[in-house]
Design a protein around this motif. Structure first.
Motif, PDB file in Angstrom:
ATOM      1  N   ALA A  95      29.305 -73.538  47.978  1.00  0.00           N
ATOM      2  CA  ALA A  95      29.663 -74.955  47.949  1.00  0.00           C
ATOM      3  C   ALA A  95      30.919 -75.225  48.761  1.00  0.00           C
ATOM      4  O   ALA A  95      31.000 -76.209  49.515  1.00  0.00           O
ATOM      5  CB  ALA A  95      29.851 -75.406  46.500  1.00  0.00           C
ATOM      6  N   GLY A  96      31.910 -74.349  48.634  1.00  0.00           N
ATOM      7  CA  GLY A  96      33.117 -74.513  49.441  1.00  0.00           C
ATOM      8  C   GLY A  96      32.842 -74.374  50.923  1.00  0.00           C
ATOM      9  O   GLY A  96      33.395 -75.119  51.747  1.00  0.00           O
ATOM     10  N   ALA A  97      31.964 -73.418  51.296  1.00  0.00           N
ATOM     11  CA  ALA A  97      31.634 -73.242  52.707  1.00  0.00           C
ATOM     12  C   ALA A  97      30.893 -74.450  53.265  1.00  0.00           C
ATOM     13  O   ALA A  97      31.122 -74.861  54.411  1.00  0.00           O
ATOM     14  CB  ALA A  97      30.791 -71.972  52.882  1.00  0.00           C
ATOM     15  N   GLY A 161      41.194 -61.688  45.613  1.00  0.00           N
ATOM     16  CA  GLY A 161      40.814 -61.992  44.250  1.00  0.00           C
ATOM     17  C   GLY A 161      40.001 -63.266  44.134  1.00  0.00           C
ATOM     18  O   GLY A 161      39.693 -63.939  45.121  1.00  0.00           O
ATOM     19  N   TRP A 162      39.665 -63.600  42.888  1.00  0.00           N
ATOM     20  CA  TRP A 162      38.797 -64.749  42.608  1.00  0.00           C
ATOM     21  C   TRP A 162      39.181 -65.287  41.229  1.00  0.00           C
ATOM     22  O   TRP A 162      38.548 -64.990  40.230  1.00  0.00           O
ATOM     23  CB  TRP A 162      37.341 -64.313  42.656  1.00  0.00           C
ATOM     24  N   TYR A 163      40.249 -66.083  41.218  1.00  0.00           N
ATOM     25  CA  TYR A 163      40.801 -66.520  39.937  1.00  0.00           C
ATOM     26  C   TYR A 163      40.920 -68.030  39.804  1.00  0.00           C
ATOM     27  O   TYR A 163      41.316 -68.507  38.747  1.00  0.00           O
ATOM     28  CB  TYR A 163      42.190 -65.896  39.725  1.00  0.00           C
ATOM     29  N   GLY A 164      40.599 -68.787  40.820  1.00  0.00           N
ATOM     30  CA  GLY A 164      40.711 -70.233  40.720  1.00  0.00           C
ATOM     31  C   GLY A 164      40.420 -70.899  42.055  1.00  0.00           C
ATOM     32  O   GLY A 164      40.083 -70.242  43.053  1.00  0.00           O
ATOM     33  N   PRO A 165      40.544 -72.234  42.114  1.00  0.00           N
ATOM     34  CA  PRO A 165      40.213 -72.967  43.348  1.00  0.00           C
ATOM     35  C   PRO A 165      41.017 -72.519  44.564  1.00  0.00           C
ATOM     36  O   PRO A 165      40.501 -72.524  45.684  1.00  0.00           O
ATOM     37  CB  PRO A 165      40.505 -74.422  42.982  1.00  0.00           C
ATOM     38  N   GLN A 166      42.297 -72.152  44.376  1.00  0.00           N
ATOM     39  CA  GLN A 166      43.106 -71.748  45.530  1.00  0.00           C
ATOM     40  C   GLN A 166      42.550 -70.510  46.204  1.00  0.00           C
ATOM     41  O   GLN A 166      42.672 -70.337  47.419  1.00  0.00           O
ATOM     42  CB  GLN A 166      44.540 -71.497  45.083  1.00  0.00           C
ATOM     43  N   TRP A 167      41.945 -69.624  45.425  1.00  0.00           N
ATOM     44  CA  TRP A 167      41.410 -68.388  45.979  1.00  0.00           C
ATOM     45  C   TRP A 167      40.118 -68.624  46.770  1.00  0.00           C
ATOM     46  O   TRP A 167      39.636 -67.724  47.439  1.00  0.00           O
ATOM     47  CB  TRP A 167      41.140 -67.390  44.860  1.00  0.00           C
ATOM     48  N   MET A 168      39.581 -69.836  46.702  1.00  0.00           N
ATOM     49  CA  MET A 168      38.326 -70.138  47.382  1.00  0.00           C
ATOM     50  C   MET A 168      38.529 -70.712  48.775  1.00  0.00           C
ATOM     51  O   MET A 168      37.588 -70.760  49.581  1.00  0.00           O
ATOM     52  CB  MET A 168      37.515 -71.121  46.530  1.00  0.00           C
ATOM     53  N   VAL A 169      39.740 -71.138  49.105  1.00  0.00           N
ATOM     54  CA  VAL A 169      39.967 -71.873  50.350  1.00  0.00           C
ATOM     55  C   VAL A 169      39.734 -70.991  51.569  1.00  0.00           C
ATOM     56  O   VAL A 169      38.952 -71.334  52.477  1.00  0.00           O
ATOM     57  CB  VAL A 169      41.397 -72.460  50.361  1.00  0.00           C
ATOM     58  N   PRO A 171      38.198 -67.917  52.018  1.00  0.00           N
ATOM     59  CA  PRO A 171      36.822 -67.468  52.275  1.00  0.00           C
ATOM     60  C   PRO A 171      35.876 -68.607  52.636  1.00  0.00           C
ATOM     61  O   PRO A 171      34.949 -68.410  53.438  1.00  0.00           O
ATOM     62  CB  PRO A 171      36.415 -66.788  50.964  1.00  0.00           C
ATOM     63  N   ALA A 172      36.093 -69.807  52.077  1.00  0.00           N
ATOM     64  CA  ALA A 172      35.251 -70.940  52.455  1.00  0.00           C
ATOM     65  C   ALA A 172      35.458 -71.311  53.916  1.00  0.00           C
ATOM     66  O   ALA A 172      34.496 -71.644  54.632  1.00  0.00           O
ATOM     67  CB  ALA A 172      35.548 -72.131  51.555  1.00  0.00           C
ATOM     68  N   VAL A 234      21.222 -70.597  51.733  1.00  0.00           N
ATOM     69  CA  VAL A 234      20.782 -69.343  51.124  1.00  0.00           C
ATOM     70  C   VAL A 234      21.500 -68.163  51.761  1.00  0.00           C
ATOM     71  O   VAL A 234      21.897 -67.213  51.078  1.00  0.00           O
ATOM     72  CB  VAL A 234      19.256 -69.195  51.256  1.00  0.00           C
ATOM     73  N   GLY A 235      21.687 -68.202  53.084  1.00  0.00           N
ATOM     74  CA  GLY A 235      22.385 -67.111  53.749  1.00  0.00           C
ATOM     75  C   GLY A 235      23.834 -66.993  53.323  1.00  0.00           C
ATOM     76  O   GLY A 235      24.360 -65.887  53.174  1.00  0.00           O
ATOM     77  N   LEU A 236      24.488 -68.138  53.089  1.00  0.00           N
ATOM     78  CA  LEU A 236      25.871 -68.095  52.618  1.00  0.00           C
ATOM     79  C   LEU A 236      25.970 -67.546  51.202  1.00  0.00           C
ATOM     80  O   LEU A 236      26.992 -66.973  50.812  1.00  0.00           O
ATOM     81  CB  LEU A 236      26.474 -69.501  52.656  1.00  0.00           C
ATOM     82  N   THR A 237      24.898 -67.680  50.423  1.00  0.00           N
ATOM     83  CA  THR A 237      24.927 -67.192  49.045  1.00  0.00           C
ATOM     84  C   THR A 237      24.719 -65.688  48.983  1.00  0.00           C
ATOM     85  O   THR A 237      25.429 -64.980  48.269  1.00  0.00           O
ATOM     86  CB  THR A 237      23.846 -67.897  48.219  1.00  0.00           C
TER      87      THR A 237
END
Length: 587
Positions: A95-97, A161-169, A171-172, A234-237
């Motif tokens: 979703a972020g990507a 890591g993967w602990y919250g929204p900030q950690w998603m920026v 990699p997205a 699907v490829g991003l997943t």
């Protein structure tokens, strides 16, 4: 049927690879433990390996019907909770990507939207080389740069890591920027024809705001891209393995990769089955989206063709990229790519080493030049095979649709492992594995364009005059479908070159000291902070290849030429544009 065959093939993977499954599981559990006969016998007895693959498959399917996917062969934990947890992380990352990819695609085609809505597009060739370079950058390189520069050196965002929204920026961004550039290029390829349709001229004459015309043009072109957007989702997943590894994200792609390498069959079967279900759901949503966006025009044959003869592409830009790439290869071929000099490790670029040296003191320029011969040759062969297969299967959408959904849901590493198990490991294994999945986006693109082209007014008129299927395919459909699909294939050429070397990095193809470009990126990635030149050199070569391929393909089209005389007195169709708006809510 396809899903059942794939699940069965996964269940046979340990036996196809001609390795002892008990030995593989033991190494995954504890690499230091000695593989004694007693230990291996205990593992076989506990997992039931002596009963054979079919018994294990039936037992797994029976448990799946009751909500039990079994236990992991490696960790001895429940499979289903681990897969669901990994799927949640991958869906959030996807979703972020997508949130990054959509505005990136809009930025790529922003100028075309602005000029077209104001009727100033003219004969401009849409798209630029900047988006081509961005589309050709490997995801793991973007991820490495973002993690080391933004995350570590600047400290703006967390990089591990993967602990919250900030950690998603981060990699997205690593996933969304290249994907958005590819989608933007494909959209930019269709927009000029949409702005040339009669409804756009009528809307402009009535004084409709340019922003409204631009929105309707987007709606006109998006249906042709929805199948590929679904493939990206699907490829991003399931295919973002490298990014998940770099940022330590517990996603489904990394879970499937580890399960495939360790031959943890219950985890791999369940993870792949979840990806197949996601692919089927996405495919259904994209088909519904196409019908909703276009409305009854597909059924009534009221569309206009988005194919327009392309103006001649400028030759100076691709010539410049070609000369730069040729100069790099020519200068490096006279150097030794395998000569070691430990006293010159990780040296910066200099007169003696224009691209610097790597961790073993080898000349990076020499390795880039010598790796070009294998990388470019194999990538071109695989891309040509993928283009031919994609177009042929795309012309048969009822056959290719389920195949595309299935192939796209399978992680590339798993395809390589299956190919290795069937054909054996060797120099041709990466090419076979890459060709097995590279055709799917091209087939989806061909089917989407073909479906819209078959619903055009001029094709309906030509068919009414008595033209047969072969005449329509040769003189109407292929000239409209092939040029954008060929440009799409060339846009993916650098990605094919990278995937070939990535498979070699996993031990499924070319081995060290092979100087393939993707292998150079992987080998020098740990030293990106100390010696960025060792990574920038092959990355720049890939970017030049992408820019060259896209800019050279800018004028790809099939000349209409002189048409063969149709039988029974049929005359060539006259393309008479209708005057009513194309869409139900067009301005």
């Amino acid at each position: 049927m396809l899903t059942a065959g794939l699940v069965c093939a996964i269940g046979l993977l340990p036996w196809l690879s001609h390795t002892d499954p008990a030995l593989t599981v033991l190494r995954a559990r504890s690499a230091e433990r000695a593989p004694t006969p007693g230990t291996l016998h205990a593992i076989r007895d506990r997992l039931g390996l002596d009963e054979g693959p079919w018994t294990l498959l039936v037992r797994w399917l029976d448990g799946l019907l009751h909500g039990d996917a079994g236990r992991s062969w490696v960790s001895d934990t429940e499979v289903l909770p681990a897969v669901i947890q990994s799927l949640g992380a991958s869906l959030l990352l996807m979703a972020g990507a997508v949130l990054v990819a959509v505005p990136t695609a809009g930025a790529v085609c922003a100028r075309t939207l602005g000029l077209g809505s104001r009727r100033r597009l003219g004969g401009r060739r849409p798209g630029g080389s900047g988006s081509a370079v961005l589309a050709s950058l490997p995801e793991f390189l973007v991820a490495t740069v973002l993690a080391s520069v933004v995350g570590v050196q600047l400290g703006w965002l967390p990089a591990l890591g993967w602990y919250g929204p900030q950690w998603m920026v981060l990699p997205a961004l690593a996933l969304g920027l290249p994907a958005g550039a590819v989608l933007g290029r494909m959209l930019d390829d269709l927009l000029p024809a949409a702005f040339a349709e009669p409804w756009a001229s009528a809307a402009a004459a009535r004084g409709t705001p340019p922003a409204s015309i631009a929105r309707q043009a987007l709606r006109r072109c998006v249906p042709g891209l929805l199948p590929n957007l679904g493939l990206f989702v699907v490829g991003l997943t399931g295919g973002s393995v490298a990014v998940e590894q770099i940022f330590d994200i517990p996603g489904l792609g990394r879970l499937n990769l580890r399960a495939a390498l360790a031959q943890d069959i219950p985890v791999l079967q369940t993870g792949t089955l979840v990806l197949l279900a996601l692919a089927a759901l996405t495919a259904g949503l994209t088909r519904c989206g196409m019908r909703w966006l276009i409305g009854p025009a597909l059924r009534d044959g009221a569309l206009h063709s988005l194919h327009r003869p392309a103006p001649p592409a400028p030759r100076a830009v691709p010539l410049l990229y070609g000369l730069l790439l040729t100069a790099v290869i020519t200068l490096g071929l006279s150097r030794a790519p395998l000569t070691l000099d430990t006293a010159a490790r990780l040296q910066a670029p200099s007169a003696s080493h224009p691209f610097g040296t790597d961790a073993l003191g080898r000349d990076v320029l020499a390795r880039v030049a010598h790796g070009a011969l294998t990388t470019l040759g194999t990538a071109l062969a695989v891309s040509a095979a993928a283009l031919l297969t994609g177009v042929l299967l795309g012309l048969l959408p009822r056959l290719s649709g389920p195949l595309v959904d299935t192939v796209n849901a399978v992680p590339p590493v798993l395809v390589a492992l299956l190919v290795t198990g069937v054909a054996g490991s060797g120099p041709s294994t990466p090419a076979l594995a890459a060709a097995a999945v590279a055709w799917a986006p091209l087939a989806a693109h061909t089917s989407a364009l073909l479906r819209q082209e078959r619903a055009t007014l001029h094709l309906t008129a030509t068919r009414a005059l008595g033209a047969g299927p072969w005449y329509l395919l040769r003189h109407e459909l292929l000239p409209a479908v092939l040029p954008p699909v060929v440009r799409h294939a060339l846009l993916r050429l650098p990605g094919v070159a990278l995937s070939l070397a990535a498979l070699g990095f996993l031990g499924l193809g070319a081995q060290p000291p092979s100087p393939e470009w993707g292998r150079l990126l992987a080998e020098n990635q740990p030293y990106v902070e100390r010696a960025p030149w060792a990574v920038l050199a092959p990355a720049t070569a890939l970017a030049l290849l992408g820019a060259l391929a896209v800019t050279a393909a800018g004028g790809v089209r099939l000349p209409r030429g002189r048409r063969a005389k149709p039988t029974a007195g049929i005359r060539p169709a006259v393309h008479e544009p209708a005057q009513q708006p194309l869409l139900a809510d067009s301005p």
